[in-house]
Write a protein that holds these residues in place. Structure first.
Motif, PDB file in Angstrom:
ATOM      1  N   HIS A 159       0.868  -1.173   0.000  1.00 52.73           N
ATOM      2  CA  HIS A 159       0.000   0.000   0.000  1.00 52.73           C
ATOM      3  C   HIS A 159       0.903   1.220   0.000  1.00 52.73           C
ATOM      4  O   HIS A 159       1.707   1.407   0.903  1.00 52.73           O
ATOM      5  N   THR A 200       1.069   5.500  -0.397  1.00 53.76           N
ATOM      6  CA  THR A 200       0.279   6.722  -0.359  1.00 53.76           C
ATOM      7  C   THR A 200       1.172   7.937  -0.218  1.00 53.76           C
ATOM      8  O   THR A 200       2.197   7.882   0.461  1.00 53.76           O
ATOM      9  N   ASN A 219      -4.120   6.842  -2.791  1.00 50.98           N
ATOM     10  CA  ASN A 219      -3.757   5.526  -2.259  1.00 50.98           C
ATOM     11  C   ASN A 219      -3.656   4.523  -3.407  1.00 50.98           C
ATOM     12  O   ASN A 219      -4.593   4.376  -4.194  1.00 50.98           O
ATOM     13  N   SER A 266      -9.515   3.815  -3.925  1.00 48.72           N
ATOM     14  CA  SER A 266      -8.095   3.584  -4.176  1.00 48.72           C
ATOM     15  C   SER A 266      -7.857   3.092  -5.599  1.00 48.72           C
ATOM     16  O   SER A 266      -8.792   2.741  -6.337  1.00 48.72           O
TER      17      SER A 266
END
Length: 235
Positions: free
Chosen positions: A39, A41, A46, A75
């Motif tokens: 993940h 960001t 994101n 996302s």
């Protein structure tokens, strides 16, 4: 000049300096979820790489069910290929139904390479890379993301180092251990400042830590949920 006016000018100057200073520094945070699952960001957008996958598929890392609930709304999901340890249609559909978002992978590369139209200071280049299982080739792509000036290479499952060896000035290369092994054997030089070695079997974690924990340019991805930062400077 009155004391009150001096205080006001000082206060406004401090706020201005602090604001400018904050605007000039930023970071990309990267969370290791498991396997090749990440993940990323920048605090605004994101991006999930090779997640959600099927927990425990093919003997690779499991993840808690709560991980799906923690996915951020709207996302962007990018997949290198559709093997279960990288992609789960069931989990993807579940997340999209609850959180919305967009999915990209080998099935829509032209749309993927236009992501920069919607994500700030973001470009992605896709490379068709070899991934064979028992002699059978599967549709697989590796990616070079440039985000706020940081060049991040995502190898996925490919075994051959030729593609990454032709890319210059990589800040972070996310690669399985066999890319490093094959690059050494084939005398392929990889121009990367840092390597994150991911996609390890659970039983490989002790040897990964033993071999790479103290290597300055290699970070073994062994702790699921670990978050680290790629510092960036905005001019």
């Amino acid at each position: 000049m009155t004391t009150t006016l001096r205080v006001l000018i000082f206060t406004l100057s401090f706020i201005l300096i602090s604001t400018v200073g904050f605007s000039q520094s930023k970071e990309i945070k990267v969370e290791f979820i498991g396997n090749c699952g990440l993940h990323m960001t920048d605090g605004t957008s994101n991006v999930y790489i090779d997640f959600p996958y099927k927990s425990g598929a093919h003997g690779y890392m499991e993840f808690d069910a709560a991980e799906l609930d923690s996915i951020k709304s709207n996302s962007t999901f990018i997949f290198t290929h559709k093997h279960a340890d990288h992609y789960s249609k069931k989990n993807v559909n579940k997340v999209l139904k609850a959180k919305k978002g967009r999915t990209f992978g080998p099935w829509n590369i032209p749309e993927l390479e236009r992501l920069g139209d919607s994500l700030q200071d973001f470009t992605i280049k896709a490379f068709k890379t070899e991934h064979k299982v028992f002699g059978i080739s599967f549709k697989h792509y590796s990616y070079l993301i440039t985000w706020h000036g940081k060049r991040i290479y995502l190898s996925g499952d490919t075994t051959e180092p030729e593609t990454i060896g032709n890319i210059k000035n990589i800040d972070w290369a996310f690669v399985p251990y066999w890319i490093l092994k094959n690059a050494k054997e084939q005398e392929v030089e990889i121009d990367a400042k840092m390597f994150a070695v991911y996609h390890l079997y659970t039983e490989q974690i002790p040897s990964a830590k033993e071999n790479w924990d103290k290597v300055e340019t290699i970070k073994p991805m062994v702790s699921q949920g670990e978050v680290f930062s790629l510092n960036i400077n905005l001019e």
